[in-house]
Design a protein around this motif. Structure first.
Motif, PDB file in Angstrom:
ATOM      1  N   TYR A 102      -4.300  -5.780   0.444  1.00 50.85           N
ATOM      2  CA  TYR A 102      -3.109  -5.370  -0.284  1.00 50.85           C
ATOM      3  C   TYR A 102      -3.505  -4.484  -1.467  1.00 50.85           C
ATOM      4  N   ASN A 103      -2.482  -3.858  -2.071  1.00 50.24           N
ATOM      5  CA  ASN A 103      -2.675  -3.038  -3.265  1.00 50.24           C
ATOM      6  C   ASN A 103      -2.334  -3.882  -4.486  1.00 50.24           C
TER       7      ASN A 103
ATOM      8  N   LYS B 179       0.819  -1.214   0.000  1.00 51.92           N
ATOM      9  CA  LYS B 179       0.000   0.000   0.000  1.00 51.92           C
ATOM     10  C   LYS B 179       0.854   1.265   0.000  1.00 51.92           C
TER      11      LYS B 179
END
Length: 462
Positions: A149-150, A122
């Protein structure tokens, strides 16, 4: 004339190189030198690599400088959101550092770092290199743990070649990476199979050089041997900035400690609980090691131990029953048997207590107590006598102190912090060694009771 292959002898314990064979290595091990051959092409490429990465941890050339001409820069730290990990790393992960995390199989190394890289994705482009499992296995773990999560900044790579890993880090401009594990990757600049001392040492050096030159933060997962030490050369420990180790107990508790940290102290201990949601930080570990029972019964005593620079309250339980065999049993869970035998001998000698019973000791929460933690002696003796003589120790009483062979109560280290920890948790009576008494202990809301000998203790609790 073609250049012949170079022959070296490498120690399988520490990784040190020698030009010829000898019986003993400088590390003290005998018959651990193995012959390896380095082709001429690898010698040339390795020398070029060393030249191109020389001075990665400092100044590449330019000679020495006066100390006042060197700029002092503060290490940049980033909080991860994993409270106990941030505590062990003294305020978060140091950016640009290379760290090792080790532990027994199943200790939670991959679980903890999966959570960490999900959080770091992130903040910055992150890469997880799975050298020991497939990408789908890692994805299944992320989904099972329900990690946040990204997806645009979290990359997965299944690769074992160090050069390919570095190329991927360069192309994706990765700033945070995890290598799982250092024993599974290889580099073309070293000879030997994956996990051999030369490969582990060279791979770690190459990855560390890249991270230092490009300000990349990296975690390396390392295997351990049967002695619970990092497998491979001990020079691996000197290459990295921090060495973290996960200790496992019989239950779900995991203890994380730093055996080396260039950017902080090594006295801090992190407590985790392993569950279906992963490795969860335990903010108040004393609650785990106390049974929480509201009923008072014989055979229980509460004390305070010190793990690193943290004080933990724990409950010691003892059960004595009439033996049905010729010899009584002595069973300890989480405690040192030799210590128990010594304490029972002290009781027989100085209090004339006869123990012809089966005796069982247990530590609530599954924690294992080090043999050096002698401050629990009085609590152990109290729990034993409580079960044997059928009297109850109030759950608002905390007992601290080491017992000597002549029956005296010896002082313990960090007496004041331990007393404060017990007082903060609502204990109203705290027994301490007489020589540990300090005026600062007054006014904490608890009655401080100094004791000199085991007879003083028995007169007060029975």
């Amino acid at each position: 004339m073609a250049k012949l292959a170079k022959i070296e002898f490498v120690c399988s314990d520490c990784g040190m190189n020698y030009p010829r064979w000898q019986g003993q290595c400088r590390c003290g091990a005998w018959n651990t030198l193995a012959e390896i051959k380095i082709p001429a092409s690898q010698q040339k490429s390795a020398s070029k690599s060393r030249l191109s990465t020389a001075g990665y941890a400092g100044i590449a050339g330019g000679g020495s400088k006066k100390i006042n001409d060197v700029a002092a820069t503060e290490a940049e730290k980033q909080l991860t959101g994993i409270g106990e990990l941030d505590r062990v790393l003294c305020g978060g992960v140091t950016m640009g550092s290379v760290n090792i995390i080790s532990g027994d199989p199943g200790a939670g190394k991959t679980t903890l770092l999966s959570d960490l890289i999900a959080r770091m994705s992130k903040l910055t482009p992150s890469l997880y290199c799975t050298a020991e499992e497939s990408l789908s296995q890692f994805k299944n773990r992320v989904q099972r743990l329900k990690l946040d999560y990204n997806p645009e900044q979290l990359y997965l790579l299944s690769e074992t070649r160090v050069e390919a890993i570095i190329d991927e880090l360069e192309q994706k401009q990765i700033k945070f990476a995890v290598i799982d594990s250092i024993q599974a990757v290889v580099t073309e600049h070293a000879n030997g199979s994956p996990g051999s001392p030369s490969q582990v040492k060279s791979a770690a050096q190459a990855l560390t050089q890249y991270c230092k030159q490009n300000n990349v933060t990296m975690f390396l997962i390392a295997h351990v041997n049967k002695n619970n030490e990092i497998a491979g050369p001990q020079t691996l420990v000197h290459i990295v900035d921090a060495l973290l180790h996960i200790d496992t107990n019989d239950g779900q508790i995991r203890t994380l400690r730093a055996n080396k940290n260039r950017f902080g102290d090594i006295d801090t201990v992190g407590i985790f609980r392993m569950c279906e949601r992963g490795m969860l930080s335990v903010d108040n570990p004393s609650e785990i090691f106390l049974s929480g029972s509201s009923t008072e019964s014989p055979g229980s005593a509460i004390t305070c131990i010190r793990k690193g620079n943290r004080n933990l309250l724990l409950e010691i339980q003892c059960l004595t029953t009439e033996t049905e065999a010729e010899f009584p049993q002595r069973v300890c869970v989480g405690l040192n048997m030799n210590r128990i035998k010594m304490l029972t001998g002290i009781l027989r000698k100085h209090t004339k207590t006869k123990i012809y019973h089966d005796t069982f000791f247990n530590i609530i929460g599954g924690l294992k107590i080090d043999e050096s933690e002698t401050c629990i002696d009085l609590a152990l003796v109290t729990a034993l006598l409580s079960s044997l003589n059928e009297f109850v120790v109030p759950r608002t009483t905390c007992i601290l102190g080491e017992l000597s062979l002549n029956g005296d109560v010896r002082p313990i280290d960090s007496g004041v912090p331990r007393v404060k920890e017990a007082a903060q948790h609502g204990f109203t009576e705290i027994f301490i060694p007489f020589r540990n008494y300090h005026k600062s202990m007054e006014g904490l809301g608890a009655k401080i009771i100094p004791v000199k000998t085991i007879h003083d203790l028995l007169a007060l609790i029975t």
